[in-house]
Design an enzyme around this catalytic site. Sequence first.
Site: not given
Length: 514
Positions: A338-339
């Site tokens: 996700h990041g």
Amino acid sequence: MRLLPAARGFNGAVLFPTMTFAIFFVVVLGVSWRLSDRPLQWRLFVLAASYVFYGWWDARFCLLLAGSTIANHLVVQLVSRARTDRSARAAMVLGIVVNLVVLGFFKYYGFFVDSLLQVLEPLGLAPTALLIKVGLPVGISFFTFCAISYVVDVYRQDQEPIPFLDFAVYLSFFPHLVAGPIVRVSEFEPQLRRRRNRDSVDAVRAARLICRGMFKKVVIANYLATAIVDPVFASPGQSPNGELVAAAVAYAVQIYADFSGYTDMAIGIAMLMGIRFPDNFDQPYSATSIQDFWRRWHMTLSRWLRDYVYIPLGGNRGGERAESRNLVLTMAIGGLWHGANWTFVIWGFYHGFGLVLERKWRERPPRPWRRGAIDIRDPDAPEERGPDDGSTRVMARPEVARREPNVWLSRLAVFAFVTVGWVFFRAVDLPTAIDYLTGIVTRWGVGDLVTPLVLLTIGAGMVGQFVPRQLGDALEYRASKLPPAVLGVGVGLFLVIANLLGPVGVAPFIYFAF
């Protein structure tokens, strides 16, 4: 009038202005159906339109998308033509490594360099020459995961290689290119081979999905973001716990309305073009367990992690300890996907350990009843003599001792667990997340941002989690009986009302950053 919120990259550049997208899609839809009886021309046109869509933000990244398409096609050819399993496996590993290296460079280079510098700076060894600015291509995680699934499926012989042009259309198809859902070749490519018929398009359902997605994004998600989520998360140390709790719950609603809103619109847009996507959300906040939540939230990613991470790690083979390890690692990898931030890693571990503990709790053995307790069990249950005092006790039957908890209490507990996790997901860094959670139990008060309209919007977002599907299907059926002109006017009015109800300006979709 807004038809689709503009997407922005990390440098603030607009991926596709709102009205421009409206014109773009009307033209693409019209030409697409004009070419529906000419498969080759249709593929070439949709491919060109998808590259125009992706290149609007930064045309240079079209080279990255084209390079990924060519490289993965060549790898698949190596896998399918390999004479031995060993050589096929080597080609598959090569393809996975190439995809992950590209993804890692663009998405995680800065994260790992910053982490390295934080370790080396106190020692006076920080190599500042490593610092370079790398732009993050929109949607790179999604099309990279699509490419990896194709390579692995061909190696597993679950998927036959497809023509290069079909693969290029699949990887770049603009409705799902930048934020999913993660569609697999086996779900997409057969539809390219079928003759598309305009009369078979479920235009009413597509309109319902697009309108529903617009309402979620423009009215619910955007309002909560501007009214409470962004200001509270920007400086949580200045907010009392009433605002902190409300903002955390508001973010849970916001991220759902934002991402599922995009998914609804993507599915609806693809449907109008004769392509069906798999569902990606199924009322996740009505889940009665963490496992159930992940069966309902971002379902295409959950299935991808299961099939291409959890099972290759060993799945539930090797005993309970190995299963728990594989589950935690899978969720940690999902968090990192996700990041590039430690907050996402913590969020992944948080859900991983939550799943493990929940499984252990649900599979716990029946507890024997203590002497002196009130007997509320089956009177026909067998007796067993006590350990040393000659007393007797009634042993509970397994099905009595392992009663499931109340459904609504389970839903509340799961939602609270998920909402705490969203704090790590939304916070800019780990100290901010810790300060946020600490403030919930130390700084008492309500705060000015907790307004009736904020609470009403949160409630509206949550009510949708429990509306029976049959109600929406019934309304859709009735709408399908309306004359097309009346239906068109109704859709237009709905979009105008959604536009008026939403705040000024349209925030980018959250998942465009991933």
